[in-house]
Design an enzyme around this catalytic site. Structure first.
Site, PDB file in Angstrom:
ATOM      1  N   THR B   1       0.834  -1.213   0.000  1.00 48.63           N
ATOM      2  CA  THR B   1       0.000   0.000   0.000  1.00 48.63           C
ATOM      3  C   THR B   1       0.857   1.247   0.000  1.00 48.63           C
ATOM      4  OG1 THR B   1      -1.779  -1.086   1.213  1.00 48.63           O
ATOM      5  CG2 THR B   1      -1.702   1.301   1.334  1.00 48.63           C
ATOM      6  N   GLU B  87       9.950  -4.187  -2.348  1.00 51.02           N
ATOM      7  CA  GLU B  87      10.330  -5.402  -1.612  1.00 51.02           C
ATOM      8  C   GLU B  87      11.352  -6.210  -2.400  1.00 51.02           C
ATOM      9  OE1 GLU B  87       6.374  -6.747  -1.022  1.00 51.02           O
ATOM     10  OE2 GLU B  87       6.206  -5.813   0.953  1.00 51.02           O
TER      11      GLU B  87
END
Lengths: 209, 227
Positions: B1, B87
């Site tokens: 998010t 990530e």
């Protein structure tokens, strides 16, 4: 192996100082939403006294499953037409998304809790991030909000450390807090400041409107 | 998010602020991708509390454009930090699509390349796999088919460290360069910041999109996020 040998992104991309807008105070706390005890709740507060309060604009996800804080904040913004919004409360660790009526109630409760402390109605927006489909631990959230406002000496600050902690409090899988700031000069010589915080590391392909 | 807040002490009217934020978002936060997944919670706010004493800025104010430009630049810097922290990411990749018939299709092409898992894994592996880039351009869901003329297409890697030769052409006039300098390609792809330039040659519009490489770590992080 290269990915495992992580670059120290924190030292590369987190500034060691900053400049911050006048009359904005921020606070953050570890309320217990995150199991690891890290900071997970933050508030940005406008302390500038003016008739119309602060102006606020927002853009939101266009995902059809909009989380409760998105729906609640859009309603507040529409009602206020961007006028007189003086606080933003943000939690990490739980997205309060796909949580039905209970989630909507919780998002409104967070907003109302901050509104009560600042003594202004309809003056707060909310954001949440974290795991989808779980309910917020509202007792912890509300206690956290109360502590930030009621703690002796107040936890609200306007210095670099306060802003850095705020940026940390909204992170999830981020490896570093995102904070930048700059001072600019208008053609008439007046100086102004832009300060930004953000979070995000995964589930990132926004199309906000 | 993605969550973000931009604050300023300028006095800006709510409508001018909303217009400024939309303009900036379409050129920054809406032009990034880590994994192609859109969250249920993405939100960006901009607050202007008016603590600075100067005339209120509206859409017709002489200072509107100047402030808007700063907000765009500022938003891009903030948005790029998110991609840098993607990530498992080890590289920030700028995809620049230029000379497009219109902005929308420039963005569609840039986004298609940015979301291709095969392009992203090739970048992680530092493999000069132009075929995957070409493929992602070819299946991009264009609004106007005239935006892509395969005989005009040029694709290059551009060095981000000012080293020379700065540009390594992979495809020109739609024709792959058969004698790519592999050692130069390896040098460019070993940099932490990579730039892919796609010249569509069908117009004058341009879009920058930012993405990252895709590594094993992404799977490790996301295999058990709920727990």
């Amino acid at each position: 192996k290269r990915a495992m040998n992580t670059v120290d992104k924190y030292s590369l991309y987190v500034p060691k100082s900053g400049v911050f807008p006048k009359c904005l105070k921020v606070a953050s706390i570890a309320s217990g939403i995150k199991k690891n005890g890290n900071l997970d709740l933050g508030i940005i507060l406008n302390t500038h006294e003016s008739l119309n309060g602060a102006s606020l604009a927002g853009v939101f996800t266009t995902n059809k499953f909009q989380a409760a804080p998105v729906v609640v904040s859009k309603n507040v913004l529409e009602q206020q037409q961007g006028h007189n919004i003086n606080a933003i409360v943000i939690n990490s660790g739980c997205a309060n998304a796909v949580t039905g009526e209970v989630g909507m109630h919780d998002a409104r409760d967070m907003v109302q809790s901050v509104n009560s402390h600042i003594g202004r109605a309809n003056s707060t927006l909310v954001m949440s991030t974290g795991v989808i489909g779980q309910l917020l631990p509202m007792e912890k959230v509300k206690n956290g909000i109360d502590k930030m406002f009621l703690r002796k000496g107040s936890t609200f600050g306007e210095d670099y450390s306060s802003w850095l902690n705020l940026a940390k409090s909204i992170t999830t899988t981020d490896t570093f807090p995102k904070i930048i700031s700059s001072r600019f000069t208008l053609p008439n010589g007046v100086q102004y400041t832009l300060t930004g915080i953000a979070k995000g590391a995964g589930m990132i392909s926004p199309n906000m409107a | 998010t993605l969550l973000g807040v931009i604050c300023t002490d300028l006095p800006i009217s709510p409508s001018a602020l909303q217009s400024m934020l939309l303009h900036a978002t379409s050129r920054s936060f809406n032009c990034i991708s880590v994994d192609g997944d859109m969250s249920t919670n993405d939100t960006l706010y901009m607050m202007a509390n008016g603590a600075i004493e100067t005339d209120i800025i509206t859409e017709s104010s002489p200072y509107f454009n100047s402030v808007q430009e700063k907000v765009v630049d500022f938003s891009q810097k903030l948005a790029q930090l998110i991609v840098r922290d993607g990530e498992g990411a080890t590289k920030l990749v700028t995809v620049n699509v230029r000379n497009s018939l219109n902005f929308e299709d420039a963005k569609v092409v840039a986004e298609s390349i940015s979301n291709s898992m095969l392009v992203k894994t090739a970048l992680y592996g530092e493999d000069v796999n132009w075929g995957r880039i070409l493929c992602a351009i070819g299946y991009a869901k264009l609004g106007d088919v005239r935006s892509l003329d395969v005989t005009k297409l040029k694709v290059s890697f551009v060095a981000t460290d000012n080293s020379e030769p700065n540009e390594l052409v992979l495809i020109e006039n739609g024709v792959p360069q058969v004698n790519i300098n592999e050692s130069r390609a390896s040098e460019i792809l070993a940099l932490p910041d990579i730039k892919i330039v796609v010249d569509l040659g069908t117009g004058k519009e341009e879009c920058n999109f930012w993405t990252c490489d895709l590594s094993h770590e992404y799977v490790t992080i996301n295999g058990d996020y709920r727990s």
